[in-house]
Design an enzyme around this catalytic site. Structure first.
Site, PDB file in Angstrom:
ATOM      1  N   HIS A 205      37.810  68.016  60.300  1.00  0.00           N
ATOM      2  CA  HIS A 205      38.442  66.355  59.571  1.00  0.00           C
ATOM      3  C   HIS A 205      39.443  66.305  60.883  1.00  0.00           C
ATOM      4  O   HIS A 205      39.722  65.080  60.930  1.00  0.00           O
ATOM      5  CB  HIS A 205      39.572  66.615  58.459  1.00  0.00           C
ATOM      6  CG  HIS A 205      40.667  68.236  58.854  1.00  0.00           C
ATOM      7  ND1 HIS A 205      40.732  69.040  59.245  1.00  0.00           N
ATOM      8  CD2 HIS A 205      41.605  67.221  59.244  1.00  0.00           C
ATOM      9  CE1 HIS A 205      41.673  69.220  58.534  1.00  0.00           C
ATOM     10  NE2 HIS A 205      42.395  68.494  59.002  1.00  0.00           N
TER      11      HIS A 205
HETATM   12  C1  UD1 Z   1      46.095  64.865  57.563  1.00  0.00           C
HETATM   13  C2  UD1 Z   1      47.056  65.262  58.659  1.00  0.00           C
HETATM   14  C3  UD1 Z   1      46.583  66.873  59.053  1.00  0.00           C
HETATM   15  C4  UD1 Z   1      45.338  67.664  58.067  1.00  0.00           C
HETATM   16  C5  UD1 Z   1      44.821  67.069  56.864  1.00  0.00           C
HETATM   17  C6  UD1 Z   1      44.695  67.465  56.362  1.00  0.00           C
HETATM   18  C7  UD1 Z   1      48.129  63.524  59.393  1.00  0.00           C
HETATM   19  C8  UD1 Z   1      48.349  63.384  60.898  1.00  0.00           C
HETATM   20  N1  UD1 Z   1      47.042  64.687  59.535  1.00  0.00           N
HETATM   21  O1  UD1 Z   1      44.883  64.063  57.845  1.00  0.00           O
HETATM   22  O2  UD1 Z   1      47.166  67.232  59.936  1.00  0.00           O
HETATM   23  O3  UD1 Z   1      45.474  68.755  59.083  1.00  0.00           O
HETATM   24  O4  UD1 Z   1      45.724  65.988  56.453  1.00  0.00           O
HETATM   25  O5  UD1 Z   1      43.265  67.814  55.606  1.00  0.00           O
HETATM   26  O6  UD1 Z   1      49.153  64.115  58.751  1.00  0.00           O
HETATM   27  N2  UD1 Z   1      41.623  60.069  52.700  1.00  0.00           N
HETATM   28  C9  UD1 Z   1      40.733  59.953  51.569  1.00  0.00           C
HETATM   29  N3  UD1 Z   1      41.277  60.191  49.938  1.00  0.00           N
HETATM   30  C10 UD1 Z   1      42.756  61.366  50.594  1.00  0.00           C
HETATM   31  C11 UD1 Z   1      42.961  61.451  51.555  1.00  0.00           C
HETATM   32  C12 UD1 Z   1      42.889  61.080  53.062  1.00  0.00           C
HETATM   33  O7  UD1 Z   1      39.957  59.437  51.414  1.00  0.00           O
HETATM   34  O8  UD1 Z   1      43.153  61.860  49.208  1.00  0.00           O
HETATM   35  C13 UD1 Z   1      40.258  59.700  53.726  1.00  0.00           C
HETATM   36  C14 UD1 Z   1      40.804  57.749  53.777  1.00  0.00           C
HETATM   37  O9  UD1 Z   1      40.501  57.195  54.601  1.00  0.00           O
HETATM   38  C15 UD1 Z   1      42.073  58.349  55.376  1.00  0.00           C
HETATM   39  C16 UD1 Z   1      41.530  59.281  55.715  1.00  0.00           C
HETATM   40  O10 UD1 Z   1      41.002  60.514  55.010  1.00  0.00           O
HETATM   41  O11 UD1 Z   1      42.310  56.751  55.968  1.00  0.00           O
HETATM   42  C17 UD1 Z   1      42.995  60.206  56.942  1.00  0.00           C
HETATM   43  O12 UD1 Z   1      43.686  60.963  56.191  1.00  0.00           O
HETATM   44  P1  UD1 Z   1      44.616  61.450  56.188  1.00  0.00           P
HETATM   45  O13 UD1 Z   1      46.108  62.211  55.070  1.00  0.00           O
HETATM   46  O14 UD1 Z   1      45.572  59.686  57.789  1.00  0.00           O
HETATM   47  O15 UD1 Z   1      44.914  61.668  57.743  1.00  0.00           O
HETATM   48  P2  UD1 Z   1      43.939  63.603  57.472  1.00  0.00           P
HETATM   49  O16 UD1 Z   1      43.009  63.773  58.868  1.00  0.00           O
HETATM   50  O17 UD1 Z   1      44.046  63.368  55.721  1.00  0.00           O
HETATM   51  N1  UDP Z   2      39.807  73.796  51.766  1.00  0.00           N
HETATM   52  C1  UDP Z   2      39.438  73.506  50.115  1.00  0.00           C
HETATM   53  N2  UDP Z   2      38.457  73.273  49.608  1.00  0.00           N
HETATM   54  C2  UDP Z   2      37.407  72.594  51.097  1.00  0.00           C
HETATM   55  C3  UDP Z   2      38.096  72.832  52.350  1.00  0.00           C
HETATM   56  C4  UDP Z   2      39.237  73.171  52.663  1.00  0.00           C
HETATM   57  O1  UDP Z   2      40.694  74.391  49.180  1.00  0.00           O
HETATM   58  O2  UDP Z   2      36.383  71.853  50.890  1.00  0.00           O
HETATM   59  C5  UDP Z   2      41.252  74.074  51.812  1.00  0.00           C
HETATM   60  C6  UDP Z   2      40.719  75.863  52.724  1.00  0.00           C
HETATM   61  O3  UDP Z   2      41.064  77.149  51.908  1.00  0.00           O
HETATM   62  C7  UDP Z   2      42.540  75.821  53.688  1.00  0.00           C
HETATM   63  C8  UDP Z   2      42.408  74.255  53.301  1.00  0.00           C
HETATM   64  O4  UDP Z   2      42.090  73.615  52.372  1.00  0.00           O
HETATM   65  O5  UDP Z   2      43.889  76.693  52.308  1.00  0.00           O
HETATM   66  C9  UDP Z   2      43.181  73.652  54.616  1.00  0.00           C
HETATM   67  O6  UDP Z   2      43.240  72.512  54.698  1.00  0.00           O
HETATM   68  P1  UDP Z   2      42.750  71.309  56.108  1.00  0.00           P
HETATM   69  O7  UDP Z   2      41.825  71.979  56.236  1.00  0.00           O
HETATM   70  O8  UDP Z   2      42.546  70.108  55.468  1.00  0.00           O
HETATM   71  O9  UDP Z   2      43.602  71.275  56.970  1.00  0.00           O
HETATM   72  P2  UDP Z   2      44.921  72.310  57.822  1.00  0.00           P
HETATM   73  O10 UDP Z   2      44.700  74.325  57.023  1.00  0.00           O
HETATM   74  O11 UDP Z   2      43.698  71.997  59.185  1.00  0.00           O
HETATM   75  O12 UDP Z   2      46.180  71.535  58.167  1.00  0.00           O
END
Ligand code: UD1
Ligand code: UDP
Length: 357
Positions: A205
């Site tokens: 992601h």
């Molecule tokens: C964010 C964090 C990243 C973390 C990740 C965990 C920042 C800069 N990034 O990235 O460090 O690893 O969360 O998963 O804070 N979206 C949905 N539903 C949701 C959330 C997001 O559809 O509930 C989609 C939207 O299109 C959105 C995109 O995901 O624009 C990105 O979401 P965003 O919260 O900006 O960043 P993440 O990639 O989730």
């Molecule tokens: N995770 C989850 N369901 C999924 C994928 C990941 O519960 O389908 C959990 C995973 O066990 C871990 C956390 O989400 O604890 C990681 O989140 P993510 O990869 O979004 O963020 P990051 O750790 O890179 O910040």
């Protein structure tokens, strides 16, 4: 003493869950402030339900947006609540926009800030997370470093030793607290029709991977190569960001089973039984190391070097041939490493530290 626990995304809910439970166990005065950075059911509410967490006392519902927009909305929303509640300390965890904005808003109000998972560094400022980490660390009053390595980064940056404590990572607490429940309650493998150690598990992601057409295509190609080489299912619970970008770029794939993101209990079970995981997630690099499952990281660097030293993880970047090569290498190697992230008492250590200072 009152504590504000600020969280906003999937990994923060999972890693703050042990903190919330420990506050409840101690009868500690606390409240949970959810920024709403993540809001889809499978990125947010499923974790509160599965992990039996209390509903957040506040939800700012900031949703998605550009970095400045999201950070600005979180800061102004948090400021109002902190002025009203006047907690003694604000706790943030990790490296998201929620963390940086929460820490900044609190510190400007002269409220003490505790950063959980402090001191991680990829040394790559192209990552938004690296900027968030550095800012949060430098304005925090308490730095809860998971390992010696993380502490050493903070000391090198001139942060006062007295502010830092090594606590382990709350992900260990979370995994230990949920592992047995997952085994008793969840049948993720049966539901997907897969067998233990006969599938690969994938998550991806990171903005630098999935917002870049060429990198995303190469990662998908690498997964297809693995499917062909081992004739085993490749299960990919897909983050909404990744799903969106695959559609935007019109990327097609074969031999990869993309599914919706799953709950933590399902994911833990899928991880624990996987032949190997491929990921760009920070949390998944840690969890595979804790669970004894080999991991190939789809990045050029990592802020979790402990996993490389333990040899539970390898950096393969985003080149398809390197991804296959890395997978073969990790599968040839044993999995007798030691988990470097602590013994599952991080949440207790953190609350003890706050209580005595
Ligand atoms: C964010 C964090 C990243 C973390 C990740 C965990 C920042 C800069 N990034 O990235 O460090 O690893 O969360 O998963 O804070 N979206 C949905 N539903 C949701 C959330 C997001 O559809 O509930 C989609 C939207 O299109 C959105 C995109 O995901 O624009 C990105 O979401 P965003 O919260 O900006 O960043 P993440 O990639 O989730
Ligand atoms: N995770 C989850 N369901 C999924 C994928 C990941 O519960 O389908 C959990 C995973 O066990 C871990 C956390 O989400 O604890 C990681 O989140 P993510 O990869 O979004 O963020 P990051 O750790 O890179 O910040």
């Amino acid at each position: 003493m009152s504590i504000a626990i600020v969280l906003g995304t999937r990994p923060e809910i999972i890693k703050m869950a042990p903190m919330i439970r420990e506050c409840q166990r101690r009868g500690q005065d606390f409240f949970v402030l959810h920024t709403g950075q993540h809001y889809s059911y499978e990125m947010d509410k499923v974790f509160f339900t599965q992990l039996e967490l209390p509903q957040p006392h506040y939800n700012l519902d900031v949703g998605s947006g550009s970095h400045a927009e999201q950070t600005g909305k979180i800061m102004s929303g948090i400021e109002k609540i902190l002025i009203k509640e006047d907690p003694d300390i604000v706790l943030v965890q990790g490296d998201t926009n929620t963390v940086m904005a929460g820490a900044l808003a609190a510190s400007k109000l002269h409220i003490e800030v505790g950063h959980i998972e402090a001191g991680l560094r990829s040394f790559d400022r192209n990552m938004p997370e690296e900027i968030n980490r550095v800012v949060a660390d430098h304005i925090s009053d308490y730095l809860f470093a998971p390992t010696e390595t993380a502490k050493s980064h903070l000391l090198k940056e001139g942060i006062d030793d007295a502010k830092i404590s090594i606590t382990g990572n709350t992900i260990v607490d979370s995994v230990y607290q949920s592992r047995d429940i997952a085994e008793r309650k969840i049948n993720a493998l049966t539901d997907l029709g897969i067998k233990p150690k006969e599938y690969f598990l994938v998550t991806a992601h990171r903005a630098e991977n999935v917002d870049d057409r060429a990198r995303l295509k190469e990662i998908i190609k690498g997964l297809e190569l693995i499917n062909k080489e081992y004739s085993l299912p490749v299960i990919f619970p897909m983050h909404p960001r990744t799903k969106k970008m695959i559609q935007v770029f019109g990327i097609e794939f074969d031999g990869i089973r993309a599914i919706d993101p799953v709950g933590f209990l399902e994911f833990l079970q899928l991880e624990a039984n996987a032949k190997l995981a491929l990921t760009d997630s920070g949390g998944v690099q840690e969890e595979t190391c804790i669970l004894g499952v080999p991991c190939v990281t789809l990045r050029d660097n990592t802020e979790r070097p402990e996993t490389l030293e333990a040899k539970s993880n390898l950096l393969a970047g985003a080149n398809s041939a390197e991804i296959l090569k890395g997978t073969k290498h990790m599968l040839q190697q044993g999995n007798g490493w030691k988990n470097p992230f602590g013994n599952g008492n991080a949440s207790k250590c953190i609350l003890d530290f706050i209580a005595i200072t």
